[in-house]
Design a protein around this motif. Structure first.
Motif, PDB file in Angstrom:
ATOM      1  N   ALA A 160      25.996 -15.659   6.580  1.00 43.82           N
ATOM      2  CA  ALA A 160      25.422 -16.094   5.280  1.00 43.82           C
ATOM      3  C   ALA A 160      24.329 -17.182   5.390  1.00 43.82           C
ATOM      4  CB  ALA A 160      26.531 -16.481   4.315  1.00 43.82           C
ATOM      5  N   PRO A 161      24.474 -18.325   6.047  1.00 40.58           N
ATOM      6  CA  PRO A 161      25.706 -18.916   6.546  1.00 40.58           C
ATOM      7  C   PRO A 161      26.356 -19.767   5.460  1.00 40.58           C
ATOM      8  CG  PRO A 161      23.833 -20.263   7.227  1.00 40.58           C
ATOM      9  CD  PRO A 161      23.299 -19.179   6.314  1.00 40.58           C
ATOM     10  N   GLY A 162      27.674 -19.882   5.575  1.00 40.98           N
ATOM     11  CA  GLY A 162      28.402 -20.724   4.648  1.00 40.98           C
ATOM     12  C   GLY A 162      29.478 -21.486   5.404  1.00 40.98           C
ATOM     13  N   VAL A 163      30.080 -22.478   4.755  1.00 35.66           N
ATOM     14  CA  VAL A 163      31.126 -23.262   5.411  1.00 35.66           C
ATOM     15  C   VAL A 163      32.511 -22.720   5.097  1.00 35.66           C
ATOM     16  CG1 VAL A 163      29.830 -25.415   5.620  1.00 35.66           C
ATOM     17  CG2 VAL A 163      31.134 -24.975   3.533  1.00 35.66           C
ATOM     18  N   GLY A 164      32.578 -21.801   4.128  1.00 34.81           N
ATOM     19  CA  GLY A 164      33.871 -21.237   3.786  1.00 34.81           C
ATOM     20  C   GLY A 164      33.700 -19.948   3.007  1.00 34.81           C
ATOM     21  N   LEU A 165      34.720 -19.109   3.073  1.00 31.19           N
ATOM     22  CA  LEU A 165      34.678 -17.846   2.332  1.00 31.19           C
ATOM     23  C   LEU A 165      36.109 -17.459   1.967  1.00 31.19           C
ATOM     24  CD1 LEU A 165      32.488 -15.580   1.561  1.00 31.19           C
ATOM     25  CD2 LEU A 165      33.432 -14.330   3.508  1.00 31.19           C
ATOM     26  N   ALA A 166      36.291 -17.052   0.720  1.00 29.58           N
ATOM     27  CA  ALA A 166      37.605 -16.595   0.275  1.00 29.58           C
ATOM     28  C   ALA A 166      37.563 -15.079   0.127  1.00 29.58           C
ATOM     29  CB  ALA A 166      37.940 -17.244  -1.067  1.00 29.58           C
ATOM     30  N   ALA A 167      38.702 -14.432   0.390  1.00 27.53           N
ATOM     31  CA  ALA A 167      38.756 -12.964   0.362  1.00 27.53           C
ATOM     32  C   ALA A 167      38.255 -12.392  -0.969  1.00 27.53           C
ATOM     33  CB  ALA A 167      40.187 -12.508   0.652  1.00 27.53           C
ATOM     34  N   ILE A 168      38.566 -13.074  -2.064  1.00 28.96           N
ATOM     35  CA  ILE A 168      38.127 -12.627  -3.392  1.00 28.96           C
ATOM     36  C   ILE A 168      36.603 -12.414  -3.439  1.00 28.96           C
ATOM     37  CG2 ILE A 168      37.736 -13.579  -5.745  1.00 28.96           C
ATOM     38  CD1 ILE A 168      40.525 -12.427  -5.598  1.00 28.96           C
ATOM     39  N   GLN A 169      35.872 -13.250  -2.703  1.00 29.27           N
ATOM     40  CA  GLN A 169      34.405 -13.167  -2.732  1.00 29.27           C
ATOM     41  C   GLN A 169      33.851 -11.895  -2.094  1.00 29.27           C
ATOM     42  OE1 GLN A 169      34.055 -17.362  -1.025  1.00 29.27           O
ATOM     43  NE2 GLN A 169      32.164 -17.175  -2.180  1.00 29.27           N
ATOM     44  N   VAL A 170      34.685 -11.236  -1.280  1.00 31.41           N
ATOM     45  CA  VAL A 170      34.235  -9.985  -0.666  1.00 31.41           C
ATOM     46  C   VAL A 170      35.057  -8.808  -1.209  1.00 31.41           C
ATOM     47  CG1 VAL A 170      33.151 -10.942   1.395  1.00 31.41           C
ATOM     48  CG2 VAL A 170      35.611 -10.556   1.402  1.00 31.41           C
ATOM     49  N   GLY A 171      35.643  -8.997  -2.385  1.00 29.99           N
ATOM     50  CA  GLY A 171      36.305  -7.907  -3.078  1.00 29.99           C
ATOM     51  C   GLY A 171      37.685  -7.542  -2.565  1.00 29.99           C
ATOM     52  N   PHE A 172      38.360  -8.525  -1.961  1.00 36.25           N
ATOM     53  CA  PHE A 172      39.665  -8.276  -1.374  1.00 36.25           C
ATOM     54  C   PHE A 172      40.639  -9.259  -2.022  1.00 36.25           C
ATOM     55  CE2 PHE A 172      42.346  -8.405   2.649  1.00 36.25           C
ATOM     56  CZ  PHE A 172      42.679  -7.060   2.634  1.00 36.25           C
ATOM     57  N   ASP A 173      41.644  -8.738  -2.756  1.00 35.21           N
ATOM     58  CA  ASP A 173      42.464  -9.649  -3.563  1.00 35.21           C
ATOM     59  C   ASP A 173      43.693 -10.171  -2.821  1.00 35.21           C
ATOM     60  OD1 ASP A 173      43.928  -7.340  -3.542  1.00 35.21           O
ATOM     61  OD2 ASP A 173      44.387  -7.354  -5.676  1.00 35.21           O
ATOM     62  N   GLN A 174      43.468 -10.654  -1.604  1.00 33.74           N
ATOM     63  CA  GLN A 174      44.560 -11.236  -0.829  1.00 33.74           C
ATOM     64  C   GLN A 174      44.273 -12.714  -0.622  1.00 33.74           C
ATOM     65  OE1 GLN A 174      47.327  -9.336   0.905  1.00 33.74           O
ATOM     66  NE2 GLN A 174      46.817  -8.087  -0.862  1.00 33.74           N
ATOM     67  N   MET A 231      30.781 -14.897   6.787  1.00 36.38           N
ATOM     68  CA  MET A 231      30.568 -16.323   6.519  1.00 36.38           C
ATOM     69  C   MET A 231      29.490 -16.898   7.449  1.00 36.38           C
ATOM     70  SD  MET A 231      33.222 -19.515   6.876  1.00 36.38           S
ATOM     71  CE  MET A 231      33.313 -19.440   8.664  1.00 36.38           C
ATOM     72  N   TYR A 232      29.574 -16.580   8.757  1.00 37.44           N
ATOM     73  CA  TYR A 232      28.595 -17.124   9.707  1.00 37.44           C
ATOM     74  C   TYR A 232      27.204 -16.550   9.452  1.00 37.44           C
ATOM     75  CZ  TYR A 232      32.200 -19.475  12.426  1.00 37.44           C
ATOM     76  OH  TYR A 232      33.201 -20.317  12.830  1.00 37.44           O
ATOM     77  N   PRO A 272      29.233 -24.803  10.799  1.00 42.46           N
ATOM     78  CA  PRO A 272      28.951 -23.437  11.252  1.00 42.46           C
ATOM     79  C   PRO A 272      27.714 -23.335  12.134  1.00 42.46           C
ATOM     80  CG  PRO A 272      28.313 -23.676   8.961  1.00 42.46           C
ATOM     81  CD  PRO A 272      28.997 -24.951   9.359  1.00 42.46           C
ATOM     82  N   ARG A 273      26.872 -24.391  12.112  1.00 40.16           N
ATOM     83  CA  ARG A 273      25.649 -24.300  12.903  1.00 40.16           C
ATOM     84  C   ARG A 273      25.837 -24.838  14.321  1.00 40.16           C
ATOM     85  NH1 ARG A 273      23.914 -25.081   7.755  1.00 40.16           N
ATOM     86  NH2 ARG A 273      22.471 -23.514   6.965  1.00 40.16           N
ATOM     87  N   ASP A 274      26.977 -25.445  14.589  1.00 39.29           N
ATOM     88  CA  ASP A 274      27.253 -25.922  15.947  1.00 39.29           C
ATOM     89  C   ASP A 274      27.367 -24.733  16.896  1.00 39.29           C
ATOM     90  OD1 ASP A 274      27.372 -28.360  14.823  1.00 39.29           O
ATOM     91  OD2 ASP A 274      29.451 -28.819  15.402  1.00 39.29           O
ATOM     92  N   GLU A 275      26.951 -24.973  18.136  1.00 41.69           N
ATOM     93  CA  GLU A 275      27.047 -23.895  19.107  1.00 41.69           C
ATOM     94  C   GLU A 275      28.492 -23.484  19.332  1.00 41.69           C
ATOM     95  OE1 GLU A 275      24.893 -24.242  22.864  1.00 41.69           O
ATOM     96  OE2 GLU A 275      23.147 -24.690  21.596  1.00 41.69           O
ATOM     97  N   LYS A 276      29.346 -24.487  19.399  1.00 36.38           N
ATOM     98  CA  LYS A 276      30.753 -24.191  19.577  1.00 36.38           C
ATOM     99  C   LYS A 276      31.373 -24.035  18.198  1.00 36.38           C
ATOM    100  CE  LYS A 276      34.617 -25.848  22.230  1.00 36.38           C
ATOM    101  NZ  LYS A 276      35.378 -26.477  21.147  1.00 36.38           N
ATOM    102  N   ARG A 277      31.674 -22.805  17.843  1.00 38.11           N
ATOM    103  CA  ARG A 277      32.238 -22.553  16.524  1.00 38.11           C
ATOM    104  C   ARG A 277      33.694 -22.959  16.478  1.00 38.11           C
ATOM    105  NH1 ARG A 277      29.605 -16.655  15.037  1.00 38.11           N
ATOM    106  NH2 ARG A 277      27.598 -17.506  14.395  1.00 38.11           N
ATOM    107  N   SER A 278      34.105 -23.469  15.322  1.00 35.28           N
ATOM    108  CA  SER A 278      35.533 -23.698  15.212  1.00 35.28           C
ATOM    109  C   SER A 278      36.025 -23.096  13.903  1.00 35.28           C
ATOM    110  CB  SER A 278      35.885 -25.172  15.380  1.00 35.28           C
ATOM    111  OG  SER A 278      35.688 -25.881  14.228  1.00 35.28           O
TER     112      SER A 278
END
Ligand code: ZN
Length: 169
Positions: A42-56, A39-40, A65-71
């Motif tokens: 890519a960058p993206g603000v969110g990622l679901a497991a399905i998007q990387v081929g994992f069905d959980q 996700m970082y 995601p661009r802030d120095e301090k990631r949360s």
């Protein structure tokens, strides 16, 4: 940690529904690490497991995601308990639907329940940008893309564009 391949439309896996996570074991923790790096990167603000081929049923998100301090936030088995109001979210996009943005009708505020990666129950009541990001990611876990929520006219435009690109490959 590995950077995973993000599946893109029209990959059929994206229309699968995720299964609930039963044990947050080492495999799941590794998947969360890999999903976060992906996700970082890519960058993206969110990622679901399905998007990387994992069905959980797992999502990761960080709305800045661009802030120095990631949360980084991890949400396991998320469910929308209630939602209120409607809003048109402008220019929604998705890592699995490259080079396309559209206005999407979303709920204004949502109440979501799930678990964090330490199995702690979470209850998130939110509105605005975060509410939209969470609705978008939970949609992925139900096999729904944001282009499934726009008019068939606009969806048709995108589908034709993708077909053309795939033909050129
Ligand atoms: Zn998406």
């Amino acid at each position: 940690m590995a950077i995973l391949t993000i599946l893109t439309y029209p990959d059929k896996f994206l229309s699968q529904s995720a299964k609930p996570v039963e044990n947050i074991d080492g495999t799941i923790q590794d998947m969360i690490e890999d999903m976060s790096s992906t996700m970082y990167e890519a960058p993206g603000v969110g990622l679901a497991a399905i998007q990387v081929g994992f069905d959980q049923s797992i999502i990761v998100y960080d709305i800045s995601p661009r802030d120095e301090k990631r949360s980084l936030h991890v949400l396991i088995n998320p469910k929308i308990i209630s939602s209120e109001g409607t809003t048109i979210y402008e220019n929604e996009g998705c890592l699995s639907v490259p080079d396309f943005r559209a206005d999407v009708k979303r709920s204004t505020s949502v109440l979501i329940e799930g678990f964090d990666r330490k199995e702690k129950p979470l209850r998130i009541e939110t509105h605005g940008h975060l509410a939209v990001v969470l609705q978008h990611e939970i949609d992925h876990l139900n096999g729904i893309l944001f282009i499934d929520r726009i008019s068939s006219l606009k969806r048709g435009l995108y589908k034709r564009r993708i077909k053309k690109i795939l033909r050129q490959k």
